[in-house]
Design a protein around this motif. Structure first.
Motif, short mmCIF file in Angstrom:
data_model
loop_
_atom_site.label_atom_id
_atom_site.label_comp_id
_atom_site.label_asym_id
_atom_site.label_seq_id
_atom_site.Cartn_x
_atom_site.Cartn_y
_atom_site.Cartn_z
N PHE A 1 14.47 -0.92 6.70
CA PHE A 1 14.15 -1.76 5.55
C PHE A 1 13.25 -2.93 5.98
O PHE A 1 12.27 -3.26 5.31
N ILE A 2 13.57 -3.53 7.10
CA ILE A 2 12.80 -4.67 7.61
C ILE A 2 11.39 -4.23 8.00
O ILE A 2 10.40 -4.90 7.67
N LYS A 3 11.29 -3.09 8.69
CA LYS A 3 9.98 -2.59 9.07
C LYS A 3 9.13 -2.22 7.85
O LYS A 3 7.91 -2.42 7.84
N ASP A 4 9.79 -1.70 6.82
CA ASP A 4 9.07 -1.33 5.59
C ASP A 4 8.51 -2.57 4.90
O ASP A 4 7.39 -2.52 4.34
N PHE A 5 9.26 -3.67 4.92
CA PHE A 5 8.75 -4.90 4.30
C PHE A 5 7.56 -5.44 5.09
O PHE A 5 6.57 -5.90 4.52
N LYS A 6 7.64 -5.37 6.40
CA LYS A 6 6.53 -5.82 7.25
C LYS A 6 5.29 -4.96 6.96
O LYS A 6 4.17 -5.49 6.87
N LYS A 7 5.49 -3.65 6.80
CA LYS A 7 4.38 -2.76 6.48
C LYS A 7 3.81 -3.07 5.10
O LYS A 7 2.58 -3.02 4.89
N TYR A 8 4.69 -3.40 4.15
CA TYR A 8 4.24 -3.77 2.80
C TYR A 8 3.32 -4.99 2.86
O TYR A 8 2.27 -5.01 2.19
N LEU A 9 3.70 -5.99 3.64
CA LEU A 9 2.86 -7.19 3.76
C LEU A 9 1.49 -6.83 4.35
O LEU A 9 0.47 -7.40 3.96
N ASP A 10 1.48 -5.89 5.28
CA ASP A 10 0.23 -5.52 5.96
C ASP A 10 -0.69 -4.67 5.10
O ASP A 10 -1.92 -4.76 5.22
N THR A 11 -0.12 -3.85 4.22
CA THR A 11 -0.93 -2.83 3.53
C THR A 11 -1.01 -2.97 2.00
O THR A 11 -2.01 -2.55 1.41
N LYS A 12 0.01 -3.53 1.36
CA LYS A 12 0.04 -3.52 -0.10
C LYS A 12 0.05 -4.91 -0.75
O LYS A 12 -0.43 -5.06 -1.88
N ALA A 13 0.59 -5.89 -0.08
CA ALA A 13 0.73 -7.22 -0.69
C ALA A 13 -0.64 -7.84 -0.97
O ALA A 13 -1.55 -7.72 -0.15
N LYS A 14 -0.75 -8.48 -2.13
CA LYS A 14 -2.00 -9.12 -2.54
C LYS A 14 -1.75 -10.57 -2.94
O LYS A 14 -0.66 -10.95 -3.33
N THR A 15 -2.82 -11.35 -2.87
CA THR A 15 -2.76 -12.72 -3.38
C THR A 15 -2.87 -12.67 -4.90
O THR A 15 -3.11 -11.61 -5.49
N LYS A 16 -2.76 -13.80 -5.55
CA LYS A 16 -2.86 -13.81 -7.01
C LYS A 16 -4.27 -13.49 -7.48
O LYS A 16 -4.47 -13.14 -8.65
N SER A 17 -5.24 -13.58 -6.59
CA SER A 17 -6.61 -13.21 -6.93
C SER A 17 -6.93 -11.76 -6.56
O SER A 17 -8.06 -11.32 -6.70
N GLY A 18 -5.91 -11.04 -6.07
CA GLY A 18 -6.09 -9.61 -5.81
C GLY A 18 -6.62 -9.26 -4.44
O GLY A 18 -6.96 -8.10 -4.19
N THR A 19 -6.68 -10.22 -3.54
CA THR A 19 -7.17 -9.94 -2.18
C THR A 19 -6.00 -9.75 -1.23
O THR A 19 -4.89 -10.24 -1.48
N PRO A 20 -6.21 -9.06 -0.10
CA PRO A 20 -5.13 -8.89 0.88
C PRO A 20 -4.68 -10.22 1.44
O PRO A 20 -5.45 -11.20 1.47
N LEU A 21 -3.45 -10.29 1.90
CA LEU A 21 -2.93 -11.53 2.48
C LEU A 21 -3.62 -11.86 3.79
O LEU A 21 -4.00 -10.97 4.55
N SER A 22 -3.78 -13.14 4.05
CA SER A 22 -4.28 -13.56 5.34
C SER A 22 -3.20 -13.33 6.40
O SER A 22 -2.02 -13.17 6.08
N GLN A 23 -3.62 -13.31 7.65
CA GLN A 23 -2.66 -13.08 8.72
C GLN A 23 -1.59 -14.16 8.76
O GLN A 23 -0.42 -13.89 9.01
N ASN A 24 -2.00 -15.39 8.51
CA ASN A 24 -1.03 -16.49 8.53
C ASN A 24 -0.05 -16.41 7.36
O ASN A 24 1.11 -16.81 7.49
N SER A 25 -0.51 -15.90 6.21
CA SER A 25 0.41 -15.72 5.08
C SER A 25 1.44 -14.64 5.40
O SER A 25 2.63 -14.79 5.11
N LYS A 26 0.99 -13.54 6.02
CA LYS A 26 1.93 -12.49 6.43
C LYS A 26 2.96 -13.07 7.40
O LYS A 26 4.16 -12.78 7.30
#
Length: 240
Positions: free
Chosen positions: A139-164
């Motif tokens: 579950f923890i690894k899946d959330f980390k993968k979600y941040l790397d591949t699917k999570a977006k900012t409110k403007s629709g761009t991928p998260l920065s490394q520091n946000s992850k």
């Protein structure tokens, strides 16, 4: 350890109820004995000489509440001494637990914005029914993968490394606290490494540039003043 319910007379005609935790004594090299006591004041009070039925009722309620707390403290001590686990504690959902931690940060003014932003991504990833005792390494690894591949900012761009890095660390902190509070029985987070933190690039105006800007013409004075204000105060637009 011995736990006792005690009361102390006050100058206002009332008695204060408190718990005494006695953990034995120590003797120094000179043979002087010091008793190891701590106290928990319950903010409950008794009328020394109740004058009417209402004061008698309040005394009874305060004493009952104090006895209830006394019983809870003794039970907590026994569970800790004999390593008794409460299997029901882990049945709280992870989202409810994380929301509680976030609200505590708001009350304590402690990094609330990052916890709130992290929660928004956790809510998109985690189903509402998932309980703390169901969380495992996958579950923890899946959330980390979600941040790397699917999570977006409110403007629709991928998260920065520091946000992850920030959001995953809040996720980790919640699970670590759940473990420390015995909501989960294993420290599941220890086997998953945190996200790497990128080096921050800070862009800024020099003092002379800011002076030149303040003297420059702008078609929209309000916009100019707002920009200068943000430069002087460090305010910026925050994104998730």
């Amino acid at each position: 350890m011995k736990i006792k319910l005690r009361q102390k007379k006050l100058k206002n005609g009332k008695s204060s109820l408190y718990l005494e935790f006695y953990n034995g004594y120590k003797k120094d090299e000179n043979g002087v004995i010091s008793h190891q006591r701590t106290f928990e004041y319950l903010q409950l009070y008794l009328f020394e000489i109740p004058q009417n039925a209402d004061e008698k009722r309040k005394n009874k309620e305060a004493m009952q509440m104090a006895k209830n707390i006394f019983t809870i403290r003794k039970a907590d001590y026994i569970k800790g001494k004999y390593n008794i686990k409460n299997e029901k504690k882990g049945e709280i959902t992870f989202l409810d637990y994380f929301r509680r931690l976030k609200d505590e940060r708001y009350e304590n003014h402690s990094n609330y914005g990052n916890w709130d932003a992290a929660l928004k991504h956790i809510e998109r990833f985690c189903p509402e029914h998932i309980e703390l005792n169901e969380i495992d390494t996958d579950f923890i690894k899946d959330f980390k993968k979600y941040l790397d591949t699917k999570a977006k900012t409110k403007s629709g761009t991928p998260l920065s490394q520091n946000s992850k890095y920030t959001y995953f660390n809040k996720f980790r902190a919640a699970l670590r606290e759940a473990y420390n509070e015995s909501f989960i029985q294993q420290d599941v987070i220890k086997s998953v490494k945190t996200s790497a933190q990128a080096e921050s690039l800070r862009e800024y105006l020099t003092y002379s540039e800011l002076q030149s800007l303040s003297n420059a013409y702008c078609k929209y004075p309000v916009l100019k003043n707002a920009f200068i204000f943000s430069c002087l105060t460090g305010l910026r637009w925050r994104r998730y």
